[in-house]
Enzyme design. Structure first.
Site, short mmCIF file in Angstrom:
data_model
loop_
_atom_site.label_atom_id
_atom_site.label_comp_id
_atom_site.label_asym_id
_atom_site.label_seq_id
_atom_site.Cartn_x
_atom_site.Cartn_y
_atom_site.Cartn_z
CG ASP A 294 -2.05 0.95 1.19
OD1 ASP A 294 -2.30 1.74 0.07
OD2 ASP A 294 -2.73 1.01 2.28
CB THR A 296 -1.49 5.13 3.65
OG1 THR A 296 -1.84 6.07 2.62
CG2 THR A 296 -1.28 5.89 5.09
CG ASP A 524 -1.73 0.04 7.48
OD1 ASP A 524 -2.66 -0.24 6.75
OD2 ASP A 524 -1.24 1.00 8.18
#
Length: 767
Positions: A294, A296, A524
């Site tokens: 990802d 972020t 996450d």
């Protein structure tokens, strides 16, 4: 107002055993570890053979039995160390549960939840017990881990919720009804954190080799025993010779070295605050050729900062900021974006009457305020029409790498009648170490793909700055085809993807699998859980959602993306080293089997005593194999483990057996020589050819590897030269002619081995 259980009620339920505890462990018990390392097939065979030597031979010839003690002790110690590491790190990753007790919210361990507890749940939190919804605030439960259905299910008051699911959006108050062994959570969590060697491609390959070895040992060993017992030798000599022939066929340390290498890998990664929740994951680490990440939290620093609010359509800056602050406050458990907004802005007098919580599928959240109307905030390309100038401006801002949201006013939460109120610009900082990480993976032949829910232009801008290849052409996940083959082609042709929903990420993993890729997925957030579950290796951030950590095989406790290269390198080290060790052990099996076959056919005394085999095996396989199994190694994982091992072991073993038997035959032709001297010549030749194989395996040469080789050669020389050790080893070299013949044949064997291995490499390249 719910008060929850009182302390007395909790104590009463604990006394009755109505607690969310189970008998599961994150690793095997001490008894299981002891049994697994002691009660093995090869330990049983060696123990029987050792007993025969103690009855019919000399105790010194039973030294090979010490391998049971050494192997078992090393295996038990290493697995206990790995167990302690796993248990400690598993405890660190255990997500606390929020419950109401005595009228206030408290955080407790999942194992402390009791029946009738009122559990507070928010987005990304795993449901720890079975229960019934008491209060719901737009809660949506993702049940895909149990049912396989990707769409979240909205729950209302009175609905049942099963443990093992997680909250995709909204929040709720859950009354616990099923805890401990009666709940699904226990079995699900056990599957996510078990310490075992099963379902390992490498162990499957090794077991195939061991089955092959068993089929070889039985007939050849039987032939040797029959020939020795019918050759006129005494019973004692026949037993000792038979044992000396059978023992080296057994690759007793191969499984040990494999389990030790896995366990040490777990320990090393644990020191870097990486929790390996499934032991075979260490092996999968080495096979990964595609890493999906990802934006972020991996390429950018965790969190973000509000840069500016740009009002539209006559909305005053103060109203826009107040609306944003109120929306952030209305979220029961805001994500990083809404936390950044809430930390920067404040609003008084705004009270939400109805809310729609943010979800990755919707990509927006909203709330209705009685005195201020209905407001939504989310992705501009979701909330704004194509011809809206604000949408074009948002795209231009996103192309610079910033995160841009749209704030709109709406008639109702479900209405499509929306008016642009403002653009919200947030700043993201790129991790300083991200470019180095991307270069490392590129050098290791690992394709990196960035899959994000953000605007494709924003994702592409960040990807360009860290050096992701082909980041200039980011793909919008929504525009990619649905048909599996076409999607696989599209995923293979791009490296950066934006606007990916949780289900789309899952489809990307399936598309990569369809192209034969071994996929690691990092994540996450709750939206990453499905893709992590389907990938070959799920890597979760320690601060991520409990649902994500539950399905991942590796958890980065420090949220440190820089640990990923160490994770990859550790897996490759383990796999490459085990292949080296397997080469050594199978070489011994091959030359032992061929020597036994030759002795059976020629009907001559066996050329070794068990102590000779123990000496050669210890110095060319046992000790060096242990160090090589734990050595640094950056070799890439390749398919074809079994054929590759056999391509080395068969020629190496054949050369060792033929040269050793030839030297033995030359020595026996010398009528002045004794059987003891003939066996000494054979031992010398076997050691030198086996040592040549070790020299080949030990490449690339480093100072410590050369030192290891020198020590092994020096130990054999000391045993052969020093009177005391020579007597214990039963070695003697009275005939210079025989000794020179043995040396010459060993040199010839080493040369032939090198030629055969080079020819094999050439044929492999040509083929």
């Amino acid at each position: 107002m719910h008060q929850g259980l009182t302390s007395a009620q909790v104590a009463e339920r604990v006394a009755k055993g109505s607690v969310n505890t189970t008998a599961r462990r994150s690793s095997r018990t001490f008894g299981q570890i002891l049994r697994a390392n002691l009660l093995t097939r090869f330990n049983a065979i060696i123990a029987v053979l050792c007993g025969l030597i103690l009855v019919f031979g000399q105790p010194v010839d039973a030294l090979f039995g010490s391998v049971i003690v050494v192997n078992s002790a090393v295996g038990v110690i290493q697995e206990l160390r790995a167990k302690r590491t796993l248990d400690r790190l598993t405890l660190l990753t255990e997500a606390p549960v929020r419950v109401l007790r005595d009228g206030r919210e408290v955080s407790i361990r999942p194992g402390e939840v009791v029946v009738d507890d009122l559990v507070l749940l928010g987005p990304g939190e795993k449901v720890p017990v079975d229960g019934a919804v008491r209060e719901a605030d737009g809660v949506e439960i993702d049940e895909s881990l149990l049912t396989g259905e990707a769409d979240p299910v909205e729950k209302r008051r009175g609905d049942k919720v099963q443990s093992g699911t997680f909250v995709a959006a909204g929040s709720c108050l859950l009354a616990a009804t099923g805890v401990g062994e009666k709940a699904y959570a226990a079995r699900l969590a056990a599957e996510a954190s078990r310490f075992e060697l099963t379902d390992s491609e490498l162990m499957t390959a090794i077991n195939r080799l061991l089955r092959l070895v068993t089929w070889i040992i039985v007939p050849i060993g039987g032939l040797l025993v029959v020939r020795l017992f019918t050759s006129g030798a005494s019973v004692s000599d026949a037993v000792v010779g038979s044992v000396a022939g059978v023992v080296p066929m057994i690759p007793e340390g191969l499984v040990l070295m494999t389990s030790v290498a896995f366990a040490v890998g777990v320990i090393r990664l644990g020191r870097r605050r990486c929790l390996v929740q499934e032991l075979p994951a260490v092996e999968v680490l080495a096979r990964v050729d595609t890493l999906c990440i990802d934006k972020t939290g991996t390429l950018t620093e965790p969190g973000m900062a509000l840069r500016e609010v740009r009002p539209y359509d006559g909305v005053s800056p103060g109203v826009a900021r107040a609306a944003l602050a109120a929306l952030a406050r209305a979220e029961a458990k805001p994500n990083q974006t809404m936390r950044a907004i809430g930390d920067s802005l404040s609003a008084d007098g705004w009270h939400a009457a109805e809310t729609v919580p943010f979800s990755s599928a919707r990509k927006f959240s909203g709330a209705s305020f009685p005195e201020h109307g209905t407001w939504l905030v989310g992705a501009p390309d979701v909330l704004l029409p194509d011809d809206d100038p604000a949408r074009r401006e948002a795209q231009d801002l996103a192309a610079t790498g910033r995160r841009v949201l749209a704030l709109v006013r709406s008639a109702t939460l479900a209405s499509r009648d929306r008016r642009t109120a403002a653009l919200v610009v947030l700043e993201q900082r790129i991790r300083a170490d991200a470019p180095d990480m991307i270069r490392y993976f590129a050098a290791q032949g690992v394709d990196v793909k960035v899959i994000s829910g953000d605007d494709p232009a924003a994702v592409g801008a960040i990807a360009r700055q860290v050096g992701i290849p082909s980041a200039d052409a980011p793909a919008d996940a929504r525009s990619l085809p649905q048909e599996p083959d076409a999607l696989a082609d599209a995923v293979a042709g791009h490296t950066v993807f934006g606007r990916a929903t949780p289900q789309r990420k899952r489809e990307f993993v399936a598309a990569l699998h369809a192209r034969g890729r071994t996929v690691a997925m990092t994540g996450d957030g709750v939206n990453d859980a499905l893709a992590l579950k389907d990938s070959d290796l799920g890597v979760a951030m320690g601060s991520g959602s409990p649902a994500t950590r539950a399905v991942a095989q590796v958890v980065l406790l420090g949220d440190n993306f820089t640990a990923l290269p160490h994770v990859l390198a550790e897996g490759r080290r383990v796999l490459a080293n085990i292949e080296h060790v397997a080469n050594l052990f199978l070489t011994k099996t091959v030359y032992a089997a061929l020597l036994a076959l030759l002795v059976g056919i020629a009907q001559v005394p066996f050329p070794f005593l068990p102590r000779h085999i123990t000496l050669v095996g210890t110095l060319t396989i046992g000790v060096p194999g242990f160090f090589l199994a734990l050595a640094p190694n950056s070799g890439r994982a390749r398919p074809g483990f079994v054929p590759r091992v056999l391509r080395f072991a068969v020629p190496a073993g054949a050369v060792a057996a033929s040269m050793t038997f030839a030297a033995y035959a030359v020595a026996r032709s010398n009528t002045a020589s004794s059987l003891r001297a003939d066996r000494s010549t054979a031992t010398l030749t076997l050691f030198l050819v086996a040592f040549a194989a070790l020299v080949v395996i030990a490449r690339p040469y480093t100072r410590w590897r050369l030192g290891l080789l020198a020590v092994m050669a020096g130990c054999f020389a000391a045993v052969a030269v020093l009177p005391g050790t020579r007597q214990v080893a039963d070695l003697t070299f009275p005939e210079p002619r025989d000794t020179l013949a043995g040396l010459g044949l060993a040199v010839l064997g080493a040369a032939v081995l090198v030629v055969l291995l080079r020819l094999d490499r050439w044929l492999t390249r040509v083929g």
